[in-house]
Scaffold this motif. Structure first.
Motif, PDB file in Angstrom:
ATOM      1  N   GLU A  81       0.811  -1.218   0.000  1.00 36.93           N
ATOM      2  CA  GLU A  81       0.000   0.000   0.000  1.00 36.93           C
ATOM      3  C   GLU A  81       0.842   1.264   0.000  1.00 36.93           C
ATOM      4  O   GLU A  81       0.530   2.241  -0.686  1.00 36.93           O
ATOM      5  N   LEU A  82       1.931   1.245   0.743  1.00 39.02           N
ATOM      6  CA  LEU A  82       2.782   2.427   0.783  1.00 39.02           C
ATOM      7  C   LEU A  82       3.271   2.782  -0.607  1.00 39.02           C
ATOM      8  O   LEU A  82       3.197   3.940  -1.035  1.00 39.02           O
ATOM      9  N   ARG A  83       3.773   1.801  -1.328  1.00 37.42           N
ATOM     10  CA  ARG A  83       4.305   2.058  -2.661  1.00 37.42           C
ATOM     11  C   ARG A  83       3.204   2.497  -3.618  1.00 37.42           C
ATOM     12  O   ARG A  83       3.348   3.477  -4.353  1.00 37.42           O
ATOM     13  N   SER A  84       2.077   1.780  -3.613  1.00 36.50           N
ATOM     14  CA  SER A  84       1.038   2.081  -4.588  1.00 36.50           C
ATOM     15  C   SER A  84       0.445   3.466  -4.393  1.00 36.50           C
ATOM     16  O   SER A  84       0.121   4.157  -5.361  1.00 36.50           O
ATOM     17  N   ARG A  85       0.354   3.902  -3.140  1.00 36.81           N
ATOM     18  CA  ARG A  85      -0.220   5.224  -2.879  1.00 36.81           C
ATOM     19  C   ARG A  85       0.805   6.349  -3.027  1.00 36.81           C
ATOM     20  O   ARG A  85       0.444   7.522  -2.986  1.00 36.81           O
ATOM     21  N   SER A  86       2.078   5.974  -3.179  1.00 42.74           N
ATOM     22  CA  SER A  86       3.140   6.980  -3.279  1.00 42.74           C
ATOM     23  C   SER A  86       3.587   7.237  -4.706  1.00 42.74           C
ATOM     24  O   SER A  86       4.297   8.218  -4.956  1.00 42.74           O
ATOM     25  N   LEU A  87       3.205   6.381  -5.639  1.00 45.66           N
ATOM     26  CA  LEU A  87       3.764   6.442  -6.987  1.00 45.66           C
ATOM     27  C   LEU A  87       3.624   7.819  -7.627  1.00 45.66           C
ATOM     28  O   LEU A  87       4.607   8.400  -8.107  1.00 45.66           O
ATOM     29  N   ASN A  88       2.414   8.326  -7.670  1.00 40.82           N
ATOM     30  CA  ASN A  88       2.192   9.604  -8.361  1.00 40.82           C
ATOM     31  C   ASN A  88       2.920  10.755  -7.684  1.00 40.82           C
ATOM     32  O   ASN A  88       3.490  11.631  -8.356  1.00 40.82           O
ATOM     33  N   TRP A  89       2.902  10.765  -6.344  1.00 40.00           N
ATOM     34  CA  TRP A  89       3.561  11.842  -5.618  1.00 40.00           C
ATOM     35  C   TRP A  89       5.072  11.779  -5.794  1.00 40.00           C
ATOM     36  O   TRP A  89       5.740  12.818  -5.916  1.00 40.00           O
ATOM     37  N   ALA A  90       5.631  10.566  -5.812  1.00 37.08           N
ATOM     38  CA  ALA A  90       7.072  10.424  -6.004  1.00 37.08           C
ATOM     39  C   ALA A  90       7.485  10.867  -7.403  1.00 37.08           C
ATOM     40  O   ALA A  90       8.511  11.546  -7.583  1.00 37.08           O
ATOM     41  N   ASP A  91       6.705  10.495  -8.397  1.00 34.38           N
ATOM     42  CA  ASP A  91       6.995  10.916  -9.767  1.00 34.38           C
ATOM     43  C   ASP A  91       6.963  12.440  -9.884  1.00 34.38           C
ATOM     44  O   ASP A  91       7.825  13.053 -10.519  1.00 34.38           O
ATOM     45  N   ALA A  92       5.943  13.048  -9.267  1.00 35.38           N
ATOM     46  CA  ALA A  92       5.811  14.507  -9.323  1.00 35.38           C
ATOM     47  C   ALA A  92       6.961  15.191  -8.590  1.00 35.38           C
ATOM     48  O   ALA A  92       7.473  16.228  -9.039  1.00 35.38           O
ATOM     49  N   LEU A  93       7.398  14.605  -7.471  1.00 29.08           N
ATOM     50  CA  LEU A  93       8.499  15.189  -6.712  1.00 29.08           C
ATOM     51  C   LEU A  93       9.791  15.171  -7.529  1.00 29.08           C
ATOM     52  O   LEU A  93      10.545  16.161  -7.545  1.00 29.08           O
ATOM     53  N   ALA A  94      10.048  14.079  -8.224  1.00 27.21           N
ATOM     54  CA  ALA A  94      11.242  14.003  -9.062  1.00 27.21           C
ATOM     55  C   ALA A  94      11.186  15.040 -10.184  1.00 27.21           C
ATOM     56  O   ALA A  94      12.183  15.695 -10.500  1.00 27.21           O
ATOM     57  N   GLY A 225      27.131  23.959   2.177  1.00 23.26           N
ATOM     58  CA  GLY A 225      27.023  22.544   2.492  1.00 23.26           C
ATOM     59  C   GLY A 225      25.746  22.165   3.211  1.00 23.26           C
ATOM     60  O   GLY A 225      25.639  21.065   3.764  1.00 23.26           O
ATOM     61  N   HIS A 226      24.743  23.057   3.198  1.00 29.93           N
ATOM     62  CA  HIS A 226      23.458  22.787   3.834  1.00 29.93           C
ATOM     63  C   HIS A 226      22.425  22.396   2.778  1.00 29.93           C
ATOM     64  O   HIS A 226      22.440  22.954   1.672  1.00 29.93           O
ATOM     65  N   PRO A 227      21.524  21.459   3.090  1.00 24.56           N
ATOM     66  CA  PRO A 227      20.470  21.100   2.125  1.00 24.56           C
ATOM     67  C   PRO A 227      19.692  22.333   1.685  1.00 24.56           C
ATOM     68  O   PRO A 227      19.381  23.211   2.491  1.00 24.56           O
ATOM     69  N   ARG A 228      19.373  22.384   0.411  1.00 24.54           N
ATOM     70  CA  ARG A 228      18.688  23.543  -0.150  1.00 24.54           C
ATOM     71  C   ARG A 228      17.255  23.640   0.389  1.00 24.54           C
ATOM     72  O   ARG A 228      16.487  22.668   0.312  1.00 24.54           O
ATOM     73  N   PRO A 229      16.862  24.796   0.927  1.00 23.44           N
ATOM     74  CA  PRO A 229      15.517  24.961   1.501  1.00 23.44           C
ATOM     75  C   PRO A 229      14.404  24.634   0.510  1.00 23.44           C
ATOM     76  O   PRO A 229      13.375  24.065   0.896  1.00 23.44           O
ATOM     77  N   GLY A 230      14.579  25.000  -0.770  1.00 25.70           N
ATOM     78  CA  GLY A 230      13.547  24.723  -1.752  1.00 25.70           C
ATOM     79  C   GLY A 230      13.289  23.237  -1.919  1.00 25.70           C
ATOM     80  O   GLY A 230      12.133  22.799  -2.066  1.00 25.70           O
ATOM     81  N   LEU A 231      14.349  22.424  -1.874  1.00 21.14           N
ATOM     82  CA  LEU A 231      14.187  20.975  -1.983  1.00 21.14           C
ATOM     83  C   LEU A 231      13.510  20.411  -0.736  1.00 21.14           C
ATOM     84  O   LEU A 231      12.669  19.504  -0.836  1.00 21.14           O
ATOM     85  N   ILE A 232      13.850  20.951   0.426  1.00 16.01           N
ATOM     86  CA  ILE A 232      13.222  20.490   1.666  1.00 16.01           C
ATOM     87  C   ILE A 232      11.715  20.756   1.630  1.00 16.01           C
ATOM     88  O   ILE A 232      10.907  19.902   2.019  1.00 16.01           O
ATOM     89  N   THR A 233      11.332  21.919   1.145  1.00 14.61           N
ATOM     90  CA  THR A 233       9.903  22.264   1.057  1.00 14.61           C
ATOM     91  C   THR A 233       9.169  21.305   0.135  1.00 14.61           C
ATOM     92  O   THR A 233       8.083  20.788   0.476  1.00 14.61           O
ATOM     93  N   LEU A 234       9.723  21.050  -1.045  1.00 16.99           N
ATOM     94  CA  LEU A 234       9.099  20.115  -1.983  1.00 16.99           C
ATOM     95  C   LEU A 234       8.984  18.723  -1.371  1.00 16.99           C
ATOM     96  O   LEU A 234       7.947  18.048  -1.505  1.00 16.99           O
ATOM     97  N   LEU A 235      10.033  18.295  -0.684  1.00 20.47           N
ATOM     98  CA  LEU A 235      10.047  16.968  -0.073  1.00 20.47           C
ATOM     99  C   LEU A 235       8.979  16.837   1.003  1.00 20.47           C
ATOM    100  O   LEU A 235       8.214  15.861   1.026  1.00 20.47           O
ATOM    101  N   ARG A 236       8.900  17.808   1.889  1.00 24.76           N
ATOM    102  CA  ARG A 236       7.937  17.718   2.989  1.00 24.76           C
ATOM    103  C   ARG A 236       6.504  17.817   2.479  1.00 24.76           C
ATOM    104  O   ARG A 236       5.601  17.162   3.020  1.00 24.76           O
ATOM    105  N   ASP A 237       6.282  18.608   1.437  1.00 29.63           N
ATOM    106  CA  ASP A 237       4.950  18.675   0.840  1.00 29.63           C
ATOM    107  C   ASP A 237       4.540  17.313   0.283  1.00 29.63           C
ATOM    108  O   ASP A 237       3.392  16.873   0.445  1.00 29.63           O
ATOM    109  N   ALA A 238       5.475  16.637  -0.381  1.00 28.16           N
ATOM    110  CA  ALA A 238       5.186  15.318  -0.936  1.00 28.16           C
ATOM    111  C   ALA A 238       4.926  14.304   0.174  1.00 28.16           C
ATOM    112  O   ALA A 238       4.013  13.478   0.073  1.00 28.16           O
ATOM    113  N   ALA A 239       5.714  14.368   1.248  1.00 22.80           N
ATOM    114  CA  ALA A 239       5.532  13.447   2.369  1.00 22.80           C
ATOM    115  C   ALA A 239       4.155  13.634   3.011  1.00 22.80           C
ATOM    116  O   ALA A 239       3.482  12.656   3.364  1.00 22.80           O
TER     117      ALA A 239
END
Length: 251
Positions: A81-94, A225-239
């Motif tokens: 279930e985790l994978r099947s419900r994550s597919l579209n969001w993961a694709d969009a995040l990439a 050397g710090h993670p980019r804030p824009g990527l963190i925002t996109l990641l947390r929105d997807a999560a």
């Protein structure tokens, strides 16, 4: 009532050994790791190779998991279930981030990659579905550790000079993960590589997995050397979006 079949137990041990490492293993390494005679190990490997559960590199003679076994794993993951419900969001995040995206769940003291979306460019990339990552040296694993979804072994392997192998140092890092709601790894598993990850929650708010992005340090991190804030925002929105689809309350 008959007991376990020794040859099957040994074959399973070989498959677990090959699945647990980041590289191919030679016959001698397999035999020594499992305490088997080389002849015994070779016979089992040859049988596993015959059914495509194991492949042998023609140049080095070393062994790795085969396509048939990975296909069986993927068949299981398709109904997860985790994978099947994550597919579209993961694709969009990439697509939005321009980075590779992976989903992970805990498995026997490691992180099992259940889905992997390639970075949307034409660079050479290897599919990680079915591979195992160390909990303490990956951003996905740190998320699972921080939120109590997995536990770490007392002895921690150092993959690079930056790997957190001191239990107190790792504990402080996990406290920070819980405070900020995401984890990072910067050259902790592989030099020149970095990653960030955020928790995926299910019913009741329990963390059931993690979603992360990974790539070269200069892409994931800024000049300091710090993670980019824009990527963190996109990641947390997807999560959060995946969590809502899994039945978690809004958070």
């Amino acid at each position: 009532m008959t007991g376990p079949v020794q040859s099957i137990e040994r074959a399973a041990a070989i498959l677990r050994l090959l699945a647990g490492g980041p590289r191919r293993l030679g016959l001698g390494e397999v035999a020594a790791s499992l305490g088997l005679a080389k002849g015994t190990a070779h016979g089992i490997l040859r049988t596993l190779q015959h059914v495509d559960f194991v492949e042998q590199d023609a140049a080095t003679g070393k062994y790795q998991l085969g396509a048939a076994l990975l296909h069986l794993g993927t068949s299981y993951l398709d109904v997860n279930e985790l994978r099947s419900r994550s597919l579209n969001w993961a694709d969009a995040l990439a697509a939005r981030s321009g980075e590779a995206v992976r989903l992970g769940t805990p498995l026997e003291g490691n992180v099992l990659i259940v889905h992997h979306v390639f970075r949307p460019d034409d660079t050479f990339q290897t599919l990680d579905v079915g591979s195992l990552l160390p909990l303490h040296a990956s951003s996905l694993g740190k998320v699972l550790l921080a939120f109590g979804t997995a536990t770490v072994e007392p002895a921690l392997d150092a993959y690079t000079p930056h790997t957190l192998v001191d239990s107190e140092q790792l504990g402080r890092a996990l406290v920070q993960v819980r405070e900020v709601g995401w984890a990072s790894e910067i050259q902790e598993m592989s030099m020149g590589e970095a990653g960030i990850a955020a928790p995926i929650r299910g019913h009741g708010g329990l963390v059931v997995g993690a979603v992360g992005m990974s790539g070269p340090v200069e892409r994931i991190c800024d000049s300091r050397g710090h993670p980019r804030p824009g990527l963190i925002t996109l990641l947390r929105d997807a999560a959060r979006a995946i969590s809502r689809d899994l039945g978690a309350a809004r958070w």
